[in-house]
Design a protein around this motif. Structure first.
Motif, mmCIF file in Angstrom:
data_model
loop_
_atom_site.group_PDB
_atom_site.id
_atom_site.type_symbol
_atom_site.label_atom_id
_atom_site.label_comp_id
_atom_site.label_asym_id
_atom_site.label_seq_id
_atom_site.Cartn_x
_atom_site.Cartn_y
_atom_site.Cartn_z
ATOM 1 N N PHE A 37 29.305 -10.980 38.135
ATOM 2 C CA PHE A 37 27.664 -11.090 37.358
ATOM 3 C C PHE A 37 27.800 -9.461 37.044
ATOM 4 C CE2 PHE A 37 26.410 -15.133 36.905
ATOM 5 C CZ PHE A 37 26.984 -15.277 38.076
ATOM 6 N N ARG A 38 27.078 -9.327 35.434
ATOM 7 C CA ARG A 38 27.200 -8.206 35.415
ATOM 8 C C ARG A 38 25.916 -7.451 34.789
ATOM 9 N NH1 ARG A 38 31.530 -7.118 30.905
ATOM 10 N NH2 ARG A 38 30.543 -8.421 28.941
ATOM 11 N N GLN A 39 25.229 -6.485 34.823
ATOM 12 C CA GLN A 39 23.724 -6.262 34.073
ATOM 13 C C GLN A 39 23.400 -5.315 33.273
ATOM 14 O OE1 GLN A 39 20.605 -7.015 36.588
ATOM 15 N NE2 GLN A 39 19.055 -7.936 34.818
ATOM 16 N N ALA A 40 23.721 -5.014 32.139
ATOM 17 C CA ALA A 40 23.089 -3.870 31.350
ATOM 18 C C ALA A 40 21.693 -3.267 31.306
ATOM 19 C CB ALA A 40 23.977 -4.230 29.783
ATOM 20 N N PRO A 41 21.297 -1.814 30.833
ATOM 21 C CA PRO A 41 20.571 -2.240 30.633
ATOM 22 C C PRO A 41 20.293 -3.145 29.748
ATOM 23 C CG PRO A 41 21.216 -0.120 30.914
ATOM 24 C CD PRO A 41 22.500 -1.149 30.992
ATOM 25 N N GLY A 42 18.139 -3.374 30.252
ATOM 26 C CA GLY A 42 17.573 -4.116 29.501
ATOM 27 C C GLY A 42 18.170 -5.115 28.406
ATOM 28 N N LYS A 43 18.949 -5.551 29.370
ATOM 29 C CA LYS A 43 20.099 -6.862 29.450
ATOM 30 C C LYS A 43 19.526 -8.167 30.342
ATOM 31 C CE LYS A 43 23.145 -5.733 25.399
ATOM 32 N NZ LYS A 43 24.407 -5.854 25.137
ATOM 33 N N GLU A 44 19.598 -9.464 30.507
ATOM 34 C CA GLU A 44 19.785 -9.868 31.614
ATOM 35 C C GLU A 44 21.412 -10.397 32.288
ATOM 36 O OE1 GLU A 44 17.065 -14.317 29.889
ATOM 37 O OE2 GLU A 44 18.489 -13.865 30.259
ATOM 38 N N ARG A 45 21.603 -10.839 33.654
ATOM 39 C CA ARG A 45 22.690 -10.560 34.378
ATOM 40 C C ARG A 45 23.068 -12.065 33.675
ATOM 41 N NH1 ARG A 45 22.507 -9.708 40.652
ATOM 42 N NH2 ARG A 45 20.870 -8.572 40.302
ATOM 43 N N GLU A 46 24.480 -11.566 33.806
ATOM 44 C CA GLU A 46 25.540 -12.528 32.998
ATOM 45 C C GLU A 46 26.955 -12.592 33.689
ATOM 46 O OE1 GLU A 46 27.095 -11.082 28.847
ATOM 47 O OE2 GLU A 46 28.132 -9.671 29.846
ATOM 48 N N PHE A 47 27.171 -13.984 33.283
ATOM 49 C CA PHE A 47 28.163 -14.417 34.381
ATOM 50 C C PHE A 47 29.362 -13.774 33.505
ATOM 51 C CE2 PHE A 47 31.432 -16.969 36.328
ATOM 52 C CZ PHE A 47 32.864 -17.264 35.103
ATOM 53 N N VAL A 48 30.515 -13.574 34.939
ATOM 54 C CA VAL A 48 31.961 -12.376 34.218
ATOM 55 C C VAL A 48 33.058 -13.007 34.488
ATOM 56 C CG1 VAL A 48 33.173 -10.342 34.717
ATOM 57 C CG2 VAL A 48 31.266 -9.644 34.360
ATOM 58 N N ALA A 49 33.060 -13.549 36.316
ATOM 59 C CA ALA A 49 34.491 -14.647 36.978
ATOM 60 C C ALA A 49 33.667 -14.905 37.457
ATOM 61 C CB ALA A 49 35.503 -13.358 36.558
ATOM 62 N N THR A 50 34.660 -16.478 38.150
ATOM 63 C CA THR A 50 33.950 -16.547 39.352
ATOM 64 C C THR A 50 35.733 -17.113 39.590
ATOM 65 O OG1 THR A 50 33.259 -18.709 40.437
ATOM 66 C CG2 THR A 50 34.029 -18.866 38.474
ATOM 67 N N ASP A 61 33.707 -15.956 27.741
ATOM 68 C CA ASP A 61 34.624 -15.589 26.660
ATOM 69 C C ASP A 61 34.876 -13.858 26.957
ATOM 70 O OD1 ASP A 61 33.339 -18.546 24.644
ATOM 71 O OD2 ASP A 61 35.325 -18.641 26.050
ATOM 72 N N SER A 62 33.584 -12.785 26.536
ATOM 73 C CA SER A 62 34.029 -11.912 26.553
ATOM 74 C C SER A 62 35.330 -10.882 27.210
ATOM 75 C CB SER A 62 32.370 -10.901 26.980
ATOM 76 O OG SER A 62 31.933 -11.086 28.294
ATOM 77 N N VAL A 63 35.484 -11.259 28.738
ATOM 78 C CA VAL A 63 36.145 -11.144 29.499
ATOM 79 C C VAL A 63 38.087 -11.664 29.523
ATOM 80 C CG1 VAL A 63 34.795 -9.975 30.657
ATOM 81 C CG2 VAL A 63 35.688 -11.324 31.108
ATOM 82 N N ARG A 64 38.184 -12.587 29.052
ATOM 83 C CA ARG A 64 39.237 -13.588 29.117
ATOM 84 C C ARG A 64 40.349 -12.703 28.860
ATOM 85 N NH1 ARG A 64 37.769 -18.167 27.330
ATOM 86 N NH2 ARG A 64 36.442 -18.928 28.955
#
Length: 123
Positions: A37-50, A61-64
């Motif tokens: 997962f990743r979390q940018a400043p001021g944003k919620e933690r978001e899924f990247v890959a599993t 979708d953003s990293v596929r």
């Protein structure tokens, strides 16, 4: 109990590549579902890959097509190979684990978390 330790973050220019590693201290690594997962400043933690059973994987979708998750059961380590990095990939990247072999995209699904590693992509 599973302890996770990420490494490999850093400062790179747009278009560069990085490989993140997450080492797990557990005797049951092969039966864990792992994720990034990743979390940018001021944003919620978001899924990247599993990655789960039989190395099946799923990506946001953003990293596929740019990121690849892999798992080395002999080394108790999961990797995230990141290519063609963009400034919007800048975030703290977290490794997560769940005693399961399924694929999960929600942070709440995971039981164990690492401390995170900073990735900064300059334009």
């Amino acid at each position: 109990q599973v302890q996770l330790a990420e490494s490999g973050g850093g400062l790179v220019q747009a278009g560069a590549s990085l490989r993140l590693s997450c080492a797990a201290s557990t005797r049951t690594f092969s039966s864990l579902s792992m994720a990034w997962f990743r979390q940018a400043p001021g944003k919620e933690r978001e899924f990247v890959a599993t990655i789960g059973r039989s190395d099946l994987s799923f990506y946001a979708d953003s990293v596929r097509g740019r990121f690849t998750i892999s798992k080395d059961n002999a080394k108790n380590t999961v990797y995230l190979e990141m290519n063609s990095l963009k400034p919007e990939d800048t975030a703290v990247y977290y490794c997560a684990a769940k005693p399961s072999l399924g694929l999960f995209v929600k942070a709440i699904s995971y039981d164990y978390w690492g401390q995170g590693t900073q990735v900064t992509v300059s334009s």
